[in-house]
Design a protein around this motif. Structure first.
Motif, mmCIF file in Angstrom:
data_model
loop_
_atom_site.group_PDB
_atom_site.id
_atom_site.type_symbol
_atom_site.label_atom_id
_atom_site.label_comp_id
_atom_site.label_asym_id
_atom_site.label_seq_id
_atom_site.Cartn_x
_atom_site.Cartn_y
_atom_site.Cartn_z
ATOM 1 N N HIS A 1 0.812 -0.911 -0.189
ATOM 2 C CA HIS A 1 0.311 0.019 0.243
ATOM 3 C C HIS A 1 0.523 1.535 0.198
ATOM 4 O O HIS A 1 0.701 2.341 -0.816
ATOM 5 C CB HIS A 1 -0.998 0.627 0.881
ATOM 6 C CG HIS A 1 -1.302 1.533 1.063
ATOM 7 N ND1 HIS A 1 -2.940 1.187 0.231
ATOM 8 C CD2 HIS A 1 -1.698 2.427 2.438
ATOM 9 C CE1 HIS A 1 -3.630 2.374 0.861
ATOM 10 N NE2 HIS A 1 -2.856 3.272 2.072
ATOM 11 N N MET A 2 1.450 1.148 0.595
ATOM 12 C CA MET A 2 2.416 2.448 0.913
ATOM 13 C C MET A 2 3.848 2.951 -0.340
ATOM 14 O O MET A 2 3.876 3.766 -0.823
ATOM 15 C CB MET A 2 3.540 2.143 2.325
ATOM 16 C CG MET A 2 2.704 2.052 3.419
ATOM 17 S SD MET A 2 2.099 3.824 3.636
ATOM 18 C CE MET A 2 3.401 4.867 3.274
ATOM 19 N N ASP B 1 4.630 9.691 -2.872
ATOM 20 C CA ASP B 1 4.636 10.918 -2.653
ATOM 21 C C ASP B 1 5.012 11.501 -1.139
ATOM 22 O O ASP B 1 5.811 11.822 0.173
ATOM 23 C CB ASP B 1 4.420 11.796 -2.866
ATOM 24 C CG ASP B 1 4.110 12.040 -4.151
ATOM 25 O OD1 ASP B 1 4.785 11.795 -4.944
ATOM 26 O OD2 ASP B 1 2.584 12.597 -5.416
ATOM 27 N N ASP B 2 4.386 10.654 0.182
ATOM 28 C CA ASP B 2 4.201 10.283 1.513
ATOM 29 C C ASP B 2 5.467 9.503 1.978
ATOM 30 O O ASP B 2 5.965 10.184 2.744
ATOM 31 C CB ASP B 2 3.111 9.555 1.796
ATOM 32 C CG ASP B 2 1.633 10.134 2.060
ATOM 33 O OD1 ASP B 2 2.067 11.139 1.382
ATOM 34 O OD2 ASP B 2 0.607 9.840 1.896
ATOM 35 N N ALA C 1 10.512 11.066 4.125
ATOM 36 C CA ALA C 1 12.495 10.386 3.971
ATOM 37 C C ALA C 1 13.054 11.933 4.390
ATOM 38 O O ALA C 1 14.060 11.863 4.577
ATOM 39 C CB ALA C 1 12.805 9.927 3.016
ATOM 40 N N ARG C 2 12.594 12.579 3.203
ATOM 41 C CA ARG C 2 13.031 14.736 3.450
ATOM 42 C C ARG C 2 13.053 14.935 4.776
ATOM 43 O O ARG C 2 13.813 15.814 4.981
ATOM 44 C CB ARG C 2 12.521 15.564 1.927
ATOM 45 C CG ARG C 2 12.757 14.834 1.284
ATOM 46 C CD ARG C 2 12.001 15.579 0.550
ATOM 47 N NE ARG C 2 12.740 15.351 -1.699
ATOM 48 C CZ ARG C 2 11.708 15.723 -2.360
ATOM 49 N NH1 ARG C 2 10.867 17.111 -2.467
ATOM 50 N NH2 ARG C 2 11.856 15.782 -3.377
ATOM 51 N N ALA C 3 12.752 14.851 5.804
ATOM 52 C CA ALA C 3 11.628 15.841 6.922
ATOM 53 C C ALA C 3 13.172 14.401 7.778
ATOM 54 O O ALA C 3 13.050 15.646 8.522
ATOM 55 C CB ALA C 3 10.242 14.741 6.931
ATOM 56 N N LEU D 1 4.006 10.421 11.433
ATOM 57 C CA LEU D 1 4.486 11.011 10.303
ATOM 58 C C LEU D 1 4.238 11.665 9.024
ATOM 59 O O LEU D 1 5.647 12.250 9.585
ATOM 60 C CB LEU D 1 5.493 9.021 10.009
ATOM 61 C CG LEU D 1 6.322 8.169 10.863
ATOM 62 C CD1 LEU D 1 6.967 7.435 10.935
ATOM 63 C CD2 LEU D 1 7.187 9.174 11.477
ATOM 64 N N TYR D 2 3.337 11.358 8.285
ATOM 65 C CA TYR D 2 3.474 12.078 7.849
ATOM 66 C C TYR D 2 2.913 13.478 8.001
ATOM 67 O O TYR D 2 3.403 14.769 7.378
ATOM 68 C CB TYR D 2 2.052 10.998 6.405
ATOM 69 C CG TYR D 2 0.874 12.342 5.359
ATOM 70 C CD1 TYR D 2 1.951 12.798 4.731
ATOM 71 C CD2 TYR D 2 0.563 13.828 5.851
ATOM 72 C CE1 TYR D 2 1.428 13.447 3.725
ATOM 73 C CE2 TYR D 2 -0.141 13.595 5.192
ATOM 74 C CZ TYR D 2 0.616 14.197 4.253
ATOM 75 O OH TYR D 2 -0.103 15.315 3.350
ATOM 76 N N ASP D 3 2.464 13.640 9.002
ATOM 77 C CA ASP D 3 2.040 14.464 9.851
ATOM 78 C C ASP D 3 3.307 15.777 9.865
ATOM 79 O O ASP D 3 2.908 16.480 9.721
ATOM 80 C CB ASP D 3 0.779 14.845 10.507
ATOM 81 C CG ASP D 3 -0.537 14.278 10.367
ATOM 82 O OD1 ASP D 3 -1.059 14.914 8.998
ATOM 83 O OD2 ASP D 3 -1.256 13.545 10.856
#
Length: 103
Positions: free
Chosen positions: A16-17, A23-24, A29-31, A87-89
């Motif tokens: 799913h991910m 994009d998530d 990864a960037r954050a 994590l996304y938020d």
């Protein structure tokens, strides 16, 4: 002791991910990683303590990223979604991006 999810749960979440939330994965990864300019990220695993991503830098160098779950250790499948959403938020907050609404 770290909870290990069974193969069916891991396969479903990773599928799913990596199919629906590429994009998530990149935002996370960037954050949370070392390279805010990373060009790709794939979720490669997870357990009760956190998630794992393979990250490709802007220069094409691959590295591994481990991010602990924001809410602490988990042991239920439903908790995986909650923690990935958290994590996304947090990734959006760190990067100054407006998060999309969660269904």
């Amino acid at each position: 002791m770290t909870h290990i999810f069974d193969d069916a749960v891991r396969s479903a979440v990773l599928g799913h991910m990596n199919d629906d939330h590429t994009d998530d994965n990149l935002l996370i990864a960037r954050a949370f990683g070392q390279d805010a300019a990373a060009r790709s990220s794939t979720m490669t695993g997870f357990d009760g303590d956190g998630g794992d991503w393979s990250v490709e830098s802007a220069e094409g160098v691959a590295s591994e990223l481990r991010v602990p779950w924001p809410g602490g250790p988990i042991s239920e499948r439903a908790e995986v979604r909650r923690e990935i959403v958290a994590l996304y938020d947090e990734a959006c907050a760190r990067l100054g991006i407006e998060p999309r609404p969660h269904a």
